[in-house]
Scaffold this motif. Structure first.
Motif, PDB file in Angstrom:
ATOM      1  N   UNK A   1      -8.386  42.226 -20.478  1.00  0.00           N
ATOM      2  CA  UNK A   1      -8.934  41.242 -19.524  1.00  0.00           C
ATOM      3  C   UNK A   1     -10.177  40.564 -20.087  1.00  0.00           C
ATOM      4  N   UNK A   2     -10.999  41.313 -20.774  1.00  0.00           N
ATOM      5  CA  UNK A   2     -12.179  40.723 -21.408  1.00  0.00           C
ATOM      6  C   UNK A   2     -11.766  39.731 -22.483  1.00  0.00           C
TER       7      UNK A   2
ATOM      8  N   UNK B   1     -11.226  34.118 -24.272  1.00  0.00           N
ATOM      9  CA  UNK B   1     -10.354  33.040 -24.778  1.00  0.00           C
ATOM     10  C   UNK B   1     -10.368  31.838 -23.828  1.00  0.00           C
ATOM     11  N   UNK B   2     -10.241  32.099 -22.516  1.00  0.00           N
ATOM     12  CA  UNK B   2     -10.248  30.991 -21.541  1.00  0.00           C
ATOM     13  C   UNK B   2     -11.579  30.261 -21.559  1.00  0.00           C
ATOM     14  N   UNK B   3     -12.678  31.007 -21.651  1.00  0.00           N
ATOM     15  CA  UNK B   3     -13.999  30.364 -21.682  1.00  0.00           C
ATOM     16  C   UNK B   3     -14.164  29.522 -22.940  1.00  0.00           C
TER      17      UNK B   3
ATOM     18  N   UNK C   1      -8.047  20.840 -16.860  1.00  0.00           N
ATOM     19  CA  UNK C   1      -8.481  21.810 -17.859  1.00  0.00           C
ATOM     20  C   UNK C   1      -8.931  23.109 -17.191  1.00  0.00           C
ATOM     21  N   UNK C   2      -9.656  23.004 -16.077  1.00  0.00           N
ATOM     22  CA  UNK C   2     -10.105  24.202 -15.368  1.00  0.00           C
ATOM     23  C   UNK C   2      -8.918  24.974 -14.804  1.00  0.00           C
ATOM     24  N   UNK C   3      -7.925  24.244 -14.269  1.00  0.00           N
ATOM     25  CA  UNK C   3      -6.733  24.921 -13.730  1.00  0.00           C
ATOM     26  C   UNK C   3      -5.989  25.658 -14.833  1.00  0.00           C
ATOM     27  N   UNK C   4      -5.802  25.004 -15.982  1.00  0.00           N
ATOM     28  CA  UNK C   4      -5.079  25.639 -17.088  1.00  0.00           C
ATOM     29  C   UNK C   4      -5.838  26.859 -17.616  1.00  0.00           C
ATOM     30  N   UNK C   5      -7.161  26.761 -17.718  1.00  0.00           N
ATOM     31  CA  UNK C   5      -7.950  27.900 -18.202  1.00  0.00           C
ATOM     32  C   UNK C   5      -7.947  29.043 -17.190  1.00  0.00           C
ATOM     33  N   UNK C   6      -7.943  28.717 -15.901  1.00  0.00           N
ATOM     34  CA  UNK C   6      -7.843  29.769 -14.879  1.00  0.00           C
ATOM     35  C   UNK C   6      -6.499  30.499 -14.972  1.00  0.00           C
ATOM     36  N   UNK C   7      -5.438  29.739 -15.278  1.00  0.00           N
ATOM     37  CA  UNK C   7      -4.123  30.378 -15.435  1.00  0.00           C
ATOM     38  C   UNK C   7      -4.115  31.341 -16.614  1.00  0.00           C
ATOM     39  N   UNK C   8      -4.931  31.074 -17.621  1.00  0.00           N
ATOM     40  CA  UNK C   8      -4.988  31.961 -18.780  1.00  0.00           C
ATOM     41  C   UNK C   8      -5.525  33.347 -18.435  1.00  0.00           C
ATOM     42  N   UNK C   9      -6.291  33.454 -17.340  1.00  0.00           N
ATOM     43  CA  UNK C   9      -6.854  34.753 -16.958  1.00  0.00           C
ATOM     44  C   UNK C   9      -5.794  35.716 -16.426  1.00  0.00           C
ATOM     45  N   UNK C  10      -4.690  35.203 -15.887  1.00  0.00           N
ATOM     46  CA  UNK C  10      -3.641  36.052 -15.296  1.00  0.00           C
ATOM     47  C   UNK C  10      -2.340  35.981 -16.090  1.00  0.00           C
ATOM     48  N   UNK C  11      -2.399  35.570 -17.344  1.00  0.00           N
ATOM     49  CA  UNK C  11      -1.174  35.373 -18.118  1.00  0.00           C
ATOM     50  C   UNK C  11      -0.457  36.683 -18.451  1.00  0.00           C
TER      51      UNK C  11
ATOM     52  N   UNK D   1      -4.350  22.887 -25.793  1.00  0.00           N
ATOM     53  CA  UNK D   1      -4.620  24.233 -26.310  1.00  0.00           C
ATOM     54  C   UNK D   1      -4.322  25.301 -25.258  1.00  0.00           C
ATOM     55  N   UNK D   2      -4.655  25.029 -24.004  1.00  0.00           N
ATOM     56  CA  UNK D   2      -4.367  25.988 -22.935  1.00  0.00           C
ATOM     57  C   UNK D   2      -2.866  26.187 -22.763  1.00  0.00           C
ATOM     58  N   UNK D   3      -2.090  25.066 -22.798  1.00  0.00           N
ATOM     59  CA  UNK D   3      -0.635  25.180 -22.701  1.00  0.00           C
ATOM     60  C   UNK D   3      -0.063  25.965 -23.887  1.00  0.00           C
ATOM     61  N   UNK D   4      -0.625  25.725 -25.051  1.00  0.00           N
ATOM     62  CA  UNK D   4      -0.192  26.457 -26.250  1.00  0.00           C
ATOM     63  C   UNK D   4      -0.360  27.974 -26.032  1.00  0.00           C
ATOM     64  N   UNK D   5      -1.530  28.387 -25.500  1.00  0.00           N
ATOM     65  CA  UNK D   5      -1.803  29.814 -25.278  1.00  0.00           C
ATOM     66  C   UNK D   5      -0.894  30.383 -24.189  1.00  0.00           C
TER      67      UNK D   5
END
Length: 478
Positions: free
Chosen positions: A50-51, A56-58, A93-103, A132-136
């Motif tokens: 999680x860390x 990565x999202x930040x 961008x914020x929505x995509x990065x937030x999604x990265x936290x629960x991937x 980049x967020x979609x890539x991750x």
């Protein structure tokens, strides 16, 4: 005498070298400390998924926001922009990065959120941070979803690529534009999926290697335990073999030596208990001498066998053909012994174990009869029984000798006075001390070793030794 220059004064080369080396050592130490700190941080981040996802999202959000701040937007230059301000790209961008936290917990659902954010960002002209967020998210969706989820992602990607190609071709776009669109879609969608598949394959191979190593370790431990168990079993079997061999040697020594020595002791005690008589004493000494010579010969045979010499194995353990010598020896020691059925036992080959045990049992029974009731009578019977085949041995002896008030007759070759002397010697007590008390137990052990049994004790006013020994058909009759 020539004076050497002083290298320690300021400005000399030797004095300057330590000062020049000190900054380099400090730099190297600082670099090493930074590298160690980075390794610790990396280990800490990898230990907590999680860390790692949060960092990565930040990082993606900070990079995307920085690019927006310097005006790097409009990734899809041909797409119409609904909003003129570039800061509108911060929302998708914020929505995509937030999604990265629960991937990791919801990979497919977060991938759909990332696709929606990418579509919204594309309608604003597109930005590199959202790409980049979609890539991750594509990488995580393939890596953390199930096999069925991977099949769904593969089919969806194929449909999207085919749809982009057909839409571009049908819209009348030049072939160059169609090819560029397909290449961009492949770079955006296929590349992260291929990378994730490669990482997954390496992870599975590493797990297989680890499992194989664990199985090999378990197998080695099992083999070690099995070897230890086999060693313990071998040790126990060796100890049992040594114990059995010692017991066999003790029985052989008792049968071959103790009986003869007992006869010698009884004859000597009887002679000493009577008044001097040259004729009788000479007969007693002759019996003593013969018994001593027989004991010496049998002892030599045993010693030869223990040393591995080529001694005659029949000499220490004869078959029924040696029963006559046992009977004759008992008669010379003062026992009136008789045999039912005669002593005609033919010998063609080596004696079977049952015959050897039968002879030893008869010998021990007669020696015991002579020790405890000198001059007694004894009847020996050795016969073959069927169903199953076995050798039946019986020795019946009177409980008192001729000099103890019994009705027994004197043994052949032994006068009544001598027999009375034997009884007196036993009654006086010292001779009984020569018996170790193991004869009866030895007879039982010999019978049990062959799968038979021996019954020994008083019966109908007599001392009875009855043994049954499993055997094959005898070569002679009893």
């Amino acid at each position: 005498m020539t004076n050497r220059p002083d290298d320690s004064r300021p400005g000399s080369p030797s004095a300057a070298r330590p000062d020049a080396a000190t900054p380099s050592r400090r730099v190297a130490g600082a670099v090493g400390a930074i590298a160690a700190a980075l390794r610790r941080v990396d280990a800490r981040v990898r230990a907590e998924p999680r860390l790692e996802d949060g960092i990565t999202a930040a990082a993606v959000f900070a990079l995307g926001a920085g690019l927006i701040a310097v005006g790097v937007t409009g990734t899809w230059s041909d797409a119409p922009s609904l909003v003129e301000t570039p800061w509108a790209h911060l929302a998708p961008l914020a929505v995509a990065c937030a999604a990265m936290l629960a991937k990791r917990r919801h990979p497919l659902a977060m991938l759909l959120v990332g696709v929606a954010a990418t579509v919204a960002d594309g309608m604003l002209g597109g930005s590199i941070g959202v790409v980049l967020a979609l890539f991750d998210l594509l990488f995580a969706a393939w890596l953390f979803t199930t096999v069925a989820g991977r099949r769904l992602i593969t089919r969806t990607v194929i449909v999207v690529l085919v749809g982009i190609t057909l839409a571009s071709a049908l819209s009348g776009a030049p072939p160059r534009v169609t090819v560029l669109l397909v290449l961009q879609a492949v770079a955006l969608v296929v590349l992260p999926l291929w990378w994730a598949a490669n990482v997954q394959q390496k992870s599975e191979l590493a797990e297989l290697a680890e499992e194989r190593a664990r199985l090999e370790t378990s197998r080695a431990d099992a083999l070690a335990r099995e070897a230890e168990a086999l060693r313990l079993v071998a040790s126990v079997e060796q100890a049992e073999a040594v114990r059995d061999e010692r017991a066999r040697m003790a029985r052989d020594l008792h049968d071959t030596i103790a009986g003869q020595v007992s006869v010698i002791a009884i004859q000597a005690e009887a002679s000493l208990a009577q008044a001097p008589d040259p004729a009788r004493d000479r007969r007693t000494l002759a019996v003593v001498r013969e018994s001593a010579l027989e004991s010496l010969g049998e002892m030599r045979q045993l010693i030869g066998l223990l040393r591995g010499a080529e001694a005659d194995p029949w000499a220490t353990a004869p078959g029924l053909e040696g029963l006559g010598a046992v009977i004759e020896r008992a008669r010379r020691s003062g026992v009136s012994a008789s045999v039912a059925g005669g002593l005609d036992f033919a010998r063609v080959g080596p004696p079977p174990a049952a015959e050897q045990a039968a002879v030893r049992i008869v010998q021990e029974a007669l020696v015991n009869a002579g020790k405890h009731a000198p001059g007694c009578s004894a009847a020996v019977s050795v016969r073959r029984a069927e169903g199953p085949d076995r050798l039946v041995v019986e020795v019946r002896s009177s409980l008192v000798g001729v000099g103890s008030g019994g009705a027994g007759a004197s043994a052949p070759g032994v006068s009544g006075a001598a027999a009375s002397g034997l009884s007196a010697a036993v009654a006086s007590g010292p001779v009984s001390a020569h018996s170790g008390g193991v004869g009866i137990e030895a007879m039982r052990e010999r019978a049990a070793a062959l799968g038979g049994f021996a019954v020994i004790g008083r019966h109908d006013g007599e001392w009875l030794v009855h043994a049954e020994l499993p055997t094959t058909r005898l070569r002679g009759g009893a």
